[in-house]
Design an enzyme around this catalytic site. Sequence first.
Site, PDB file in Angstrom:
ATOM      1  N   ARG A 132      47.592  43.289  45.920  1.00 31.66           N
ATOM      2  CA  ARG A 132      48.449  43.277  44.722  1.00 31.66           C
ATOM      3  C   ARG A 132      49.911  43.589  45.042  1.00 31.66           C
ATOM      4  NH1 ARG A 132      43.897  45.852  42.244  1.00 31.66           N
ATOM      5  NH2 ARG A 132      42.752  44.302  41.048  1.00 31.66           N
ATOM      6  N   LYS A 154      62.420  34.657  45.359  1.00 33.80           N
ATOM      7  CA  LYS A 154      61.526  33.552  44.970  1.00 33.80           C
ATOM      8  C   LYS A 154      60.616  33.266  46.148  1.00 33.80           C
ATOM      9  CE  LYS A 154      64.032  30.766  41.578  1.00 33.80           C
ATOM     10  NZ  LYS A 154      64.658  29.452  41.338  1.00 33.80           N
ATOM     11  N   GLU A 196      72.940  23.748  50.968  1.00 34.80           N
ATOM     12  CA  GLU A 196      72.723  24.907  50.089  1.00 34.80           C
ATOM     13  C   GLU A 196      73.905  25.884  50.183  1.00 34.80           C
ATOM     14  OE1 GLU A 196      70.335  24.860  47.916  1.00 34.80           O
ATOM     15  OE2 GLU A 196      68.327  24.522  48.777  1.00 34.80           O
ATOM     16  N   LYS A 238      74.909  34.548  45.789  1.00 34.23           N
ATOM     17  CA  LYS A 238      73.488  34.581  45.399  1.00 34.23           C
ATOM     18  C   LYS A 238      73.122  35.964  44.862  1.00 34.23           C
ATOM     19  CE  LYS A 238      68.985  33.002  45.805  1.00 34.23           C
ATOM     20  NZ  LYS A 238      68.027  32.111  46.408  1.00 34.23           N
ATOM     21  N   GLU A 248      65.411  34.060  36.410  1.00 31.15           N
ATOM     22  CA  GLU A 248      65.870  32.721  36.013  1.00 31.15           C
ATOM     23  C   GLU A 248      65.638  32.440  34.535  1.00 31.15           C
ATOM     24  OE1 GLU A 248      65.470  29.608  39.050  1.00 31.15           O
ATOM     25  OE2 GLU A 248      65.054  28.231  37.419  1.00 31.15           O
ATOM     26  N   ARG A 252      70.676  31.845  36.638  1.00 32.99           N
ATOM     27  CA  ARG A 252      70.105  31.583  37.963  1.00 32.99           C
ATOM     28  C   ARG A 252      69.752  30.101  38.130  1.00 32.99           C
ATOM     29  NH1 ARG A 252      65.920  35.101  41.740  1.00 32.99           N
ATOM     30  NH2 ARG A 252      65.865  33.574  43.411  1.00 32.99           N
ATOM     31  N   ASN A 256      69.997  25.693  41.038  1.00 31.90           N
ATOM     32  CA  ASN A 256      69.178  24.488  41.238  1.00 31.90           C
ATOM     33  C   ASN A 256      70.009  23.213  41.180  1.00 31.90           C
ATOM     34  OD1 ASN A 256      66.940  26.161  41.388  1.00 31.90           O
ATOM     35  ND2 ASN A 256      66.550  26.045  39.187  1.00 31.90           N
ATOM     36  N   HIS A 259      68.701  19.938  42.539  1.00 32.74           N
ATOM     37  CA  HIS A 259      67.296  20.110  42.920  1.00 32.74           C
ATOM     38  C   HIS A 259      66.333  19.248  42.108  1.00 32.74           C
ATOM     39  CE1 HIS A 259      68.939  23.362  45.246  1.00 32.74           C
ATOM     40  NE2 HIS A 259      67.752  23.730  45.699  1.00 32.74           N
ATOM     41  N   HIS A 263      64.096  17.266  44.464  1.00 27.31           N
ATOM     42  CA  HIS A 263      62.636  17.457  44.560  1.00 27.31           C
ATOM     43  C   HIS A 263      61.899  16.140  44.369  1.00 27.31           C
ATOM     44  CE1 HIS A 263      62.661  22.077  43.525  1.00 27.31           C
ATOM     45  NE2 HIS A 263      63.066  21.814  44.761  1.00 27.31           N
ATOM     46  N   HIS A 277      64.547  19.253  53.003  1.00 27.47           N
ATOM     47  CA  HIS A 277      64.875  19.799  51.678  1.00 27.47           C
ATOM     48  C   HIS A 277      66.394  19.782  51.437  1.00 27.47           C
ATOM     49  CE1 HIS A 277      64.749  22.335  48.137  1.00 27.47           C
ATOM     50  NE2 HIS A 277      65.591  23.181  48.714  1.00 27.47           N
TER      51      HIS A 277
HETATM   52  P1  NAD Z   1      61.944  25.297  57.624  1.00 28.10           P
HETATM   53  O1  NAD Z   1      61.543  26.671  57.308  1.00 28.10           O
HETATM   54  O2  NAD Z   1      60.897  24.242  57.650  1.00 28.10           O
HETATM   55  O3  NAD Z   1      62.724  25.282  58.999  1.00 28.10           O
HETATM   56  C1  NAD Z   1      63.223  24.064  59.476  1.00 28.10           C
HETATM   57  C2  NAD Z   1      62.751  23.761  60.903  1.00 28.10           C
HETATM   58  O4  NAD Z   1      63.549  24.499  61.815  1.00 28.10           O
HETATM   59  C3  NAD Z   1      61.308  24.116  61.215  1.00 28.10           C
HETATM   60  O5  NAD Z   1      60.777  23.086  62.012  1.00 28.10           O
HETATM   61  C4  NAD Z   1      61.407  25.395  62.023  1.00 28.10           C
HETATM   62  O6  NAD Z   1      60.368  25.530  62.949  1.00 28.10           O
HETATM   63  C5  NAD Z   1      62.718  25.210  62.736  1.00 28.10           C
HETATM   64  N1  NAD Z   1      63.462  26.454  63.017  1.00 28.10           N
HETATM   65  C6  NAD Z   1      63.668  27.461  62.162  1.00 28.10           C
HETATM   66  N2  NAD Z   1      64.501  28.361  62.707  1.00 28.10           N
HETATM   67  C7  NAD Z   1      64.805  27.917  63.942  1.00 28.10           C
HETATM   68  C8  NAD Z   1      65.659  28.390  64.965  1.00 28.10           C
HETATM   69  N3  NAD Z   1      66.394  29.497  64.818  1.00 28.10           N
HETATM   70  N4  NAD Z   1      65.734  27.676  66.108  1.00 28.10           N
HETATM   71  C9  NAD Z   1      65.037  26.505  66.245  1.00 28.10           C
HETATM   72  N5  NAD Z   1      64.245  25.990  65.297  1.00 28.10           N
HETATM   73  C10 NAD Z   1      64.132  26.690  64.151  1.00 28.10           C
HETATM   74  O7  NAD Z   1      63.037  24.759  56.574  1.00 28.10           O
HETATM   75  P2  NAD Z   1      64.238  25.435  55.782  1.00 28.10           P
HETATM   76  O8  NAD Z   1      65.209  24.362  55.585  1.00 28.10           O
HETATM   77  O9  NAD Z   1      64.664  26.712  56.394  1.00 28.10           O
HETATM   78  O10 NAD Z   1      63.550  25.825  54.393  1.00 28.10           O
HETATM   79  C11 NAD Z   1      63.152  24.837  53.458  1.00 28.10           C
HETATM   80  C12 NAD Z   1      62.242  25.497  52.448  1.00 28.10           C
HETATM   81  O11 NAD Z   1      62.950  26.530  51.778  1.00 28.10           O
HETATM   82  C13 NAD Z   1      61.726  24.559  51.380  1.00 28.10           C
HETATM   83  O12 NAD Z   1      60.351  24.737  51.244  1.00 28.10           O
HETATM   84  C14 NAD Z   1      62.414  25.037  50.115  1.00 28.10           C
HETATM   85  O13 NAD Z   1      61.647  24.827  48.965  1.00 28.10           O
HETATM   86  C15 NAD Z   1      62.602  26.498  50.401  1.00 28.10           C
HETATM   87  N6  NAD Z   1      63.675  27.137  49.644  1.00 28.10           N
HETATM   88  C16 NAD Z   1      63.372  28.296  49.016  1.00 28.10           C
HETATM   89  C17 NAD Z   1      64.357  28.967  48.317  1.00 28.10           C
HETATM   90  C18 NAD Z   1      64.048  30.283  47.673  1.00 28.10           C
HETATM   91  O14 NAD Z   1      64.891  30.795  46.939  1.00 28.10           O
HETATM   92  N7  NAD Z   1      62.913  30.871  47.951  1.00 28.10           N
HETATM   93  C19 NAD Z   1      65.665  28.457  48.273  1.00 28.10           C
HETATM   94  C20 NAD Z   1      65.931  27.260  48.939  1.00 28.10           C
HETATM   95  C21 NAD Z   1      64.917  26.606  49.627  1.00 28.10           C
HETATM   96  N1  GLY Z   2      67.253  28.663  45.365  1.00 27.49           N
HETATM   97  C1  GLY Z   2      67.337  28.874  43.967  1.00 27.49           C
HETATM   98  C2  GLY Z   2      67.076  30.289  43.537  1.00 27.49           C
HETATM   99  O1  GLY Z   2      66.829  31.149  44.351  1.00 27.49           O
HETATM  100  O2  GLY Z   2      67.090  30.549  42.385  1.00 27.49           O
END
Ligand code: NAD
Ligand code: GLY
Length: 380
Positions: A132, A154, A196, A238, A248, A252, A256, A259, A263, A277
């Site tokens: 939990r 998030k 972003e 942020k 949100e 907030r 997006n 997005h 998406h 992404h």
């Molecule tokens: P990712 O986590 O897939 O990383 C991208 C690639 O880079 C992967 O193949 C990883 O293995 C590689 N990698 C990561 N760090 C590395 C490093 N230092 N050196 C070499 N390779 C490395 O992708 P991302 O772009 O970081 O994240 C995308 C995700 O984030 C999506 O799922 C999206 O929905 C999510 N997201 C979430 C929020 C949130 O607020 N939670 C906000 C924006 C995006």
């Molecule tokens: N990436 C959008 C949020 O965190 O609200």
Amino acid sequence: MNMISAEPQPATRTVTVDLAGRSYPIHIGPGLLDQAGRHIGPHLKNRRCTIVTDETIAGFHLSTLMENLRDDGIDCRTVILPPGEKTKSFANLESVCSQLLASGLDRSDMVVALGGGVIGDLAGFAAAVVLRGIGFVQIPTTLLAQVDSSVGGKTGINTSHGKNLVGAFHQPVLVLADTALLDTLPEREVRAGYAETVKYGLIRDEAFFDWLTDNYDAVLSGDHAARIHAVEMSCRHKADVVAADEHERGMRALLNLGHTFGHAFEAETGYSDALLHGEAVALGTAMAFRMSHRLGLCSENSVARVEQHLTKVGLPTRVANIPVDRTSADQILAHMAKDKKAMGNTLAFILVRGIGDAFVSRDVEPDFLRKFIQDELNRQ
Ligand code: NAD
Ligand code: GLY
């Protein structure tokens, strides 16, 4: 709106996410992984934690983190997952939770997410639900994760119904954004994360957009002072937004920008490496500016500045720039309807009156939207 201004300085910075009893610091700068034990240790009641990461990141950075934690007397276990967006799945959530439970953890245990947005979202969600809810630390390793996903709580996974539709708000206790970790990140991933970053300028800080148009090359090519500044400014924005609207219910949603369209194209390309992404967000952002212009809300000049900048950075601004064919306005609208569920059953768009001046609109007419998407699909 110019909210925050500061000149870049090559030193470690700290930004606080102000959430009363759940406030936490984001430390930003090179070399923080080598100090991980010092930062994480005070959050551990039982001197142990579980690091969740992916195979690629493990190859570059896991041993440094583990050695540093062990030097500080912290016992760490690891969960290593395959890289890529498809990792954010129910199956991997189950796997992470099972591995955590099998290790005999209790509520005072800590998850350390070492990775990009995929690992941060998945590991954070596992931490939110196992027993939990236990604490977690974000060590973001991509530009995207340092400027966005590691901050704000998030967490979640993708399902066959759409992206990020199962998850929880669960804030980390600490974020360590070691900008030197970006040195091993492939160039395409750096560009994707840039989408972003520039978002904050486009939403609420024209001066930051102007700074990025002058310094994007330094940010992309690995200049440490420029990267620290870009990450710090993004995290300040942020943190400001999250402190004002953690769940949100209002502003907030501005984060997006791009997005809703983005998406839909990610779904269209099967959440694969064909379209990252951040690349989808760049395309969606350019579309949001064009749509705002067509609605008479923003000038052609603002649209041109955004398109030119994203193009210089090497990000897609038109459907013709991404590997998608044989789609239709109906299909894109069907993908967008899935986002709609998460937004109170009305399709919300982040529109702009200009650079740095975004707002939420729920008033876009369905016929206008269909025609706009059709024109975007026909455009070369
Ligand atoms: P990712 O986590 O897939 O990383 C991208 C690639 O880079 C992967 O193949 C990883 O293995 C590689 N990698 C990561 N760090 C590395 C490093 N230092 N050196 C070499 N390779 C490395 O992708 P991302 O772009 O970081 O994240 C995308 C995700 O984030 C999506 O799922 C999206 O929905 C999510 N997201 C979430 C929020 C949130 O607020 N939670 C906000 C924006 C995006
Ligand atoms: N990436 C959008 C949020 O965190 O609200």
